[in-house]
Enzyme design. Sequence first.
Site, PDB file in Angstrom:
ATOM      1  CB  CYS A 163      -0.954   0.002   1.197  1.00 26.29           C
ATOM      2  SG  CYS A 163      -2.072   1.433   1.179  1.00 26.29           S
ATOM      3  CB  CYS A 166      -0.689   2.948   3.736  1.00 31.49           C
ATOM      4  SG  CYS A 166      -2.101   2.098   3.038  1.00 31.49           S
ATOM      5  CG  ASP A 167       3.636   1.977   3.929  1.00 30.07           C
ATOM      6  OD1 ASP A 167       2.845   2.254   4.844  1.00 30.07           O
ATOM      7  OD2 ASP A 167       4.012   0.818   3.676  1.00 30.07           O
TER       8      ASP A 167
END
Length: 351
Positions: A163, A166-167
């Site tokens: 993801c 997300c990161d």
Amino acid sequence: MDAKRKLVIVGSGPSAWTAAIYAARAELKPLVLTGEQPGGQLMLTTKVENYPGFADGVMGQDLMAAMRQQAEKQGAKVIDKDAVSLSVIGSQFSVVCSGSVSSQLTSSQPINRLTDQPTNQKPKTENGKLITASAVILATGASAITLNLPGEDRLMGRGVGTCAVCDAPFYRGKDTVFIIGGGDSAIEEASEISKFASKVIILVRKESLRATPVLAKRIEAIQNIEIWYKSQAIELLGDKKLEKVKIDKDGNISEFPADGLFYAIGHTPATGWLKGSGIKLDDNGYIVTGAQSITNNKQPTTSYYPTSASVSGIFAAGDCVDFRYRQAIVAAGQGCMAALDAQKWLENFLP
Ligand code: NDP
């Protein structure tokens, strides 16, 4: 143990725990079947910095443990077993969970409300591994598809992930991040990472992108994104963190320095156990909910419950429904909705 529960929740990610917290507080005494490897995709991430309420971020596993603790404290009962099938006997749903299930056969042949077919199943108790309930929330999540490359197990969460959205901020000031895939997800992930890393390289196995043209066009304008066609990662290198990626670029194999690599080659919703149950799934296996889930005039009430699946009394939430956002906070919100819908449905329809 009480075999006639009001509500069973299947899953153990943010949607399942949020549903359990709300349902427990509504005194529905929910039973949560977590799966034998509980916690969902957040168990595979390290620090989560986009879940509201944690100014310094929170480790994925800690967030899941805290949600579980909160659900249990509110009164949810938790069993760490996999659900393996779902059917209906009379007005009750029954969920078979992992472990041996014996003497399920009966001669009475009641009709299964999910499939309209006669069923041979007879409810057993939780101790007998078959759990009955008046309503069910499905929150089994989805898992990102990866390539199982050499080095992947060792480096997952250490520069390798599923993801990028997300990161992305973890890659601020880093040099090179690879994204594998040529669909809309790959484009979105690449454009997000490009705000932080100096260079993003998308590895596309064919000669063209699968992404929708409007999204593909968007990245043409981003200077620090390159697309390498006919290119496939074949090995991930590094000891404690990702350092290099071995790539087959149109037949030429070389190693390239890398700070990160993300898979964006699709997700698999954890709904295989529902196949044949009569619950409507879309072509990719996601559970169809809300107005689109109404398949016949037998369940006109489903339209009033946005999280209702195609069978009245069954609700669904989180990544097993949502192929678009796939965020923990969205899953949690949907879990809340499913619990509120289930509560209303039980009030209206439970004899
Ligand atoms: P897709 O299935 O659309 O794309 C997957 C990509 O991964 C394809 O390019 C495919 O290549 C590639 N791929 C698959 N297997 C491999 C492999 N073994 N090695 C290398 N590459 C591989 O998945 P997405 O997650 O991108 O999208 C899923 C759905 O979600 C789509 O409907 C999409 O439109 C939607 N979505 C919409 C967004 C938006 O509207 N903003 C954002 C994100 C997703 P190939 O083409 O060669 O098969």
